[in-house]
Design an enzyme around this catalytic site. Structure first.
Site, short mmCIF file in Angstrom:
data_model
loop_
_atom_site.label_atom_id
_atom_site.label_comp_id
_atom_site.label_asym_id
_atom_site.label_seq_id
_atom_site.Cartn_x
_atom_site.Cartn_y
_atom_site.Cartn_z
N SER A 14 4.67 2.68 7.77
CA SER A 14 4.26 1.53 6.96
C SER A 14 5.42 0.99 6.13
CB SER A 14 3.13 1.93 6.02
OG SER A 14 1.95 2.18 6.71
N HIS A 21 0.82 -1.22 0.00
CA HIS A 21 0.00 0.00 0.00
C HIS A 21 0.85 1.27 0.00
CE1 HIS A 21 0.33 -0.06 4.56
NE2 HIS A 21 0.38 1.25 4.35
N ASP A 44 -0.05 -7.52 1.37
CA ASP A 44 0.41 -6.14 1.54
C ASP A 44 1.93 -6.04 1.58
OD1 ASP A 44 0.14 -3.41 1.67
OD2 ASP A 44 -0.23 -3.36 3.83
#
Length: 230
Positions: free
Chosen positions: A189, A84, A114
């Site tokens: 992230s 992402h 992911d």
């Protein structure tokens, strides 16, 4: 500017205060410092780019669209991050710990997990591969560290513990996350979660936050999954 009454001269009778000396570091502080020194050269800053067309000239240029974190997988220049982080981007750049900046090529991605792998054409001498640990034998309560670039603030380290294992967060058919309470925010992230030996045991990928900021509930993809996907 201090104005003294007429006829009063400035005086400084106060003796200089001694500077207190720092005492010896506690054992856990020493380990915190050592883990950060050992692992931070493997952590990278990722900037994603989007094509933008000038309204008047119609020329197309690339502009920054987002930031995230990743880490060096090997001396061939492979970089691991969350899918992402780079999803929807036209291009990406990777900034290494020495602040050198490199264009990145997408090697492959697994959206359901992911995870994505990029590659940069940097000299092997600049690439410190991360040490991958075991996530299968982690115990709830073990200490962990998260290193990343929250809100673009590079090289940030936070500490916490493994709060739970095997979490299902509604992310799809492969739900099996580590829950940690090390503060993780936007920009973390794709960054690594380390154990006390400096081995990566997860990839920070999501937070639960009614406010949008860290409330001590973060989720990481276990390193055993990461090894399989990469």
């Amino acid at each position: 500017l201090l104005l003294l009454p007429h006829g009063v001269e400035g005086r400084n009778d106060a003796a200089p205060r001694p500077v207190a000396q720092r005492g010896p570091l506690a054992a856990d502080e020493v380990n915190n410092i050592n883990v950060f020194k050992t692992t931070s050269p493997s952590v990278v800053h990722i900037t994603t780019l989007q094509n933008q067309r000038d309204f008047f000239s119609r020329n197309v240029s690339q502009v920054p669209s987002g930031t995230g974190t990743g880490f060096v997988w090997d001396a061939d220049g492979h970089i691991v991050t969350n899918y992402h982080v780079i999803q929807g981007a036209n291009a990406a750049r990777v900034t290494l710990a020495d602040q050198s900046d490199w264009p990145a090529q997408l090697v492959g991605a697994f959206p359901d997990r992911d995870l994505a792998v990029l590659r940069i054409d940097a000299p092997a001498a600049k690439l410190k591969a991360i040490a991958v640990g075991q996530s299968g034998n982690l115990l709830v309560g073990q200490k962990v560290y998260a290193i990343g670039n929250p809100f673009g603030l590079g090289g940030t380290v936070t500490a916490g513990i493994v709060s739970a294992r095997g979490r299902d967060i509604g992310a799809g058919p492969y739900d099996d996350f580590l829950q940690i309470d090390a503060p993780v925010n936007k920009g973390n992230s794709g960054g690594p979660t380390f154990d006390v030996d400096g081995n990566v045991i997860g990839v920070n990928t999501a937070i639960f936050s009614p406010s949008g900021g860290s409330v001590g509930i973060a989720f990481a993809i276990p390193s055993e999954t990461v090894k399989t996907v990469v």
